[in-house]
Design a protein around this motif. Structure first.
Motif, mmCIF file in Angstrom:
data_model
loop_
_atom_site.group_PDB
_atom_site.id
_atom_site.type_symbol
_atom_site.label_atom_id
_atom_site.label_comp_id
_atom_site.label_asym_id
_atom_site.label_seq_id
_atom_site.Cartn_x
_atom_site.Cartn_y
_atom_site.Cartn_z
ATOM 1 N N ILE A 26 -1.286 12.879 -24.291
ATOM 2 C CA ILE A 26 -2.352 13.535 -23.522
ATOM 3 C C ILE A 26 -2.947 12.556 -22.503
ATOM 4 C CG2 ILE A 26 -4.701 14.481 -23.694
ATOM 5 C CD1 ILE A 26 -2.596 16.465 -24.484
ATOM 6 N N LEU A 27 -3.219 11.323 -22.924
ATOM 7 C CA LEU A 27 -3.783 10.328 -22.004
ATOM 8 C C LEU A 27 -2.800 9.973 -20.892
ATOM 9 C CD1 LEU A 27 -5.628 7.985 -24.510
ATOM 10 C CD2 LEU A 27 -6.653 9.531 -22.841
ATOM 11 N N ALA A 28 -1.517 9.869 -21.222
ATOM 12 C CA ALA A 28 -0.513 9.559 -20.203
ATOM 13 C C ALA A 28 -0.399 10.701 -19.196
ATOM 14 C CB ALA A 28 0.836 9.294 -20.859
ATOM 15 N N THR A 29 -0.436 11.934 -19.658
ATOM 16 C CA THR A 29 -0.377 13.089 -18.763
ATOM 17 C C THR A 29 -1.602 13.129 -17.850
ATOM 18 O OG1 THR A 29 0.843 14.313 -20.448
ATOM 19 C CG2 THR A 29 -0.158 15.600 -18.690
ATOM 20 N N ALA A 30 -2.769 12.885 -18.404
ATOM 21 C CA ALA A 30 -3.994 12.880 -17.593
ATOM 22 C C ALA A 30 -3.936 11.774 -16.542
ATOM 23 C CB ALA A 30 -5.216 12.707 -18.486
ATOM 24 N N THR A 31 -3.397 10.607 -16.909
ATOM 25 C CA THR A 31 -3.297 9.498 -15.957
ATOM 26 C C THR A 31 -2.356 9.849 -14.815
ATOM 27 O OG1 THR A 31 -3.734 7.929 -17.732
ATOM 28 C CG2 THR A 31 -2.740 7.052 -15.735
ATOM 29 N N VAL A 32 -1.213 10.442 -15.121
ATOM 30 C CA VAL A 32 -0.248 10.821 -14.081
ATOM 31 C C VAL A 32 -0.860 11.854 -13.143
ATOM 32 C CG1 VAL A 32 1.948 12.024 -13.703
ATOM 33 C CG2 VAL A 32 1.795 10.216 -15.411
ATOM 34 N N LEU A 33 -1.561 12.839 -13.685
ATOM 35 C CA LEU A 33 -2.181 13.867 -12.844
ATOM 36 C C LEU A 33 -3.281 13.276 -11.959
ATOM 37 C CD1 LEU A 33 -2.338 16.864 -15.335
ATOM 38 C CD2 LEU A 33 -0.800 16.556 -13.388
ATOM 39 N N LEU A 34 -4.074 12.351 -12.494
ATOM 40 C CA LEU A 34 -5.113 11.716 -11.686
ATOM 41 C C LEU A 34 -4.515 10.879 -10.560
ATOM 42 C CD1 LEU A 34 -7.695 10.639 -14.392
ATOM 43 C CD2 LEU A 34 -8.033 12.276 -12.563
ATOM 44 N N ILE A 35 -3.442 10.164 -10.830
ATOM 45 C CA ILE A 35 -2.803 9.350 -9.794
ATOM 46 C C ILE A 35 -2.228 10.245 -8.696
ATOM 47 C CG2 ILE A 35 -0.830 7.835 -9.350
ATOM 48 C CD1 ILE A 35 -1.415 6.543 -12.078
ATOM 49 N N ARG A 36 -1.608 11.352 -9.072
ATOM 50 C CA ARG A 36 -1.073 12.277 -8.067
ATOM 51 C C ARG A 36 -2.190 12.856 -7.205
ATOM 52 N NH1 ARG A 36 3.078 16.516 -10.351
ATOM 53 N NH2 ARG A 36 2.682 17.205 -8.242
ATOM 54 N N ASN A 37 -3.313 13.208 -7.830
ATOM 55 C CA ASN A 37 -4.445 13.766 -7.090
ATOM 56 C C ASN A 37 -5.011 12.733 -6.119
ATOM 57 O OD1 ASN A 37 -6.554 15.288 -6.208
ATOM 58 N ND2 ASN A 37 -7.714 15.208 -8.108
ATOM 59 N N MET A 38 -5.163 11.488 -6.562
ATOM 60 C CA MET A 38 -5.695 10.450 -5.674
ATOM 61 C C MET A 38 -4.750 10.187 -4.509
ATOM 62 S SD MET A 38 -7.540 7.652 -8.111
ATOM 63 C CE MET A 38 -6.196 7.477 -9.256
ATOM 64 N N ASN A 39 -3.448 10.169 -4.755
ATOM 65 C CA ASN A 39 -2.484 9.953 -3.672
ATOM 66 C C ASN A 39 -2.534 11.083 -2.651
ATOM 67 O OD1 ASN A 39 -1.485 7.487 -4.479
ATOM 68 N ND2 ASN A 39 0.099 8.396 -5.764
ATOM 69 N N ALA A 40 -2.675 12.316 -3.116
ATOM 70 C CA ALA A 40 -2.763 13.446 -2.191
ATOM 71 C C ALA A 40 -4.019 13.342 -1.333
ATOM 72 C CB ALA A 40 -2.764 14.759 -2.973
ATOM 73 N N ARG A 41 -5.128 12.926 -1.919
ATOM 74 C CA ARG A 41 -6.366 12.776 -1.153
ATOM 75 C C ARG A 41 -6.260 11.636 -0.152
ATOM 76 N NH1 ARG A 41 -11.019 15.310 -2.908
ATOM 77 N NH2 ARG A 41 -10.718 16.597 -4.737
ATOM 78 N N LEU A 42 -5.599 10.554 -0.525
ATOM 79 C CA LEU A 42 -5.436 9.435 0.401
ATOM 80 C C LEU A 42 -4.532 9.798 1.565
ATOM 81 C CD1 LEU A 42 -5.168 6.400 -2.038
ATOM 82 C CD2 LEU A 42 -7.007 6.907 -0.434
ATOM 83 N N ARG A 43 -3.534 10.623 1.334
ATOM 84 C CA ARG A 43 -2.639 11.038 2.422
ATOM 85 C C ARG A 43 -3.362 11.898 3.443
ATOM 86 N NH1 ARG A 43 1.159 12.356 -1.791
ATOM 87 N NH2 ARG A 43 2.417 10.515 -2.165
ATOM 88 N N ARG A 44 -4.385 12.647 3.011
ATOM 89 C CA ARG A 44 -5.122 13.512 3.930
ATOM 90 C C ARG A 44 -6.114 12.754 4.800
ATOM 91 N NH1 ARG A 44 -7.140 18.240 0.108
ATOM 92 N NH2 ARG A 44 -6.847 16.649 -1.443
ATOM 93 N N LEU A 45 -6.414 11.512 4.464
ATOM 94 C CA LEU A 45 -7.355 10.744 5.276
ATOM 95 C C LEU A 45 -6.718 10.371 6.604
ATOM 96 C CD1 LEU A 45 -8.888 8.298 2.650
ATOM 97 C CD2 LEU A 45 -9.995 10.223 3.757
ATOM 98 N N PRO A 46 -7.522 10.250 7.647
ATOM 99 C CA PRO A 46 -6.958 9.838 8.943
ATOM 100 C C PRO A 46 -6.512 8.374 8.891
ATOM 101 C CG PRO A 46 -9.344 10.014 9.068
ATOM 102 C CD PRO A 46 -8.942 10.538 7.723
ATOM 103 N N ASP A 47 -5.588 8.015 9.807
ATOM 104 C CA ASP A 47 -5.103 6.637 9.850
ATOM 105 C C ASP A 47 -6.215 5.672 10.232
ATOM 106 O OD1 ASP A 47 -2.581 7.374 9.121
ATOM 107 O OD2 ASP A 47 -1.863 7.582 11.186
#
Length: 95
Positions: free
Chosen positions: A32-53
């Motif tokens: 459960i903790l590993a799954t939550a960590t993977v989902l949080l990392i994916r969410n943070m990466n998606a948010r970082l990609r949406r930021l302007p350069d």
């Protein structure tokens, strides 16, 4: 009377039927903790990609102090000085 060797030699590691759930429960929690960590990392990466350069440069405090103030009423009506002032709740939240 129990000696120190007999107390240390007792098996209290849950190899009986009543304590045999610790291993599977631990594995479940780790998954459960590993799954939550993977989902949080994916969410943070998606948010970082949406930021302007690049972000626009912020003005220095001197630049902001020299800015001209525009009268929204164009001098035709009374000015309400409390309209733009934050209330106590906003002041606590902002600083």
């Amino acid at each position: 009377m129990l000696t120190a060797a007999q107390v240390l030699a007792q098996n209290n590691f849950g190899d009986t039927r009543s304590g045999g759930l610790a291993g599977p429960m631990g594995l479940f929690l780790i998954l459960i903790l590993a799954t939550a960590t993977v989902l949080l990392i994916r969410n943070m990466n998606a948010r970082l990609r949406r930021l302007p350069d690049r972000f626009p440069p912020q003005g220095s405090p001197v630049d902001r102090a020299d800015a001209t103030v525009v009268d929204p009423t164009d001098g035709t009506g009374p000015q309400d000085s409390s309209a733009g002032a934050p209330n106590g709740r906003q002041q606590r939240r902002n600083g």
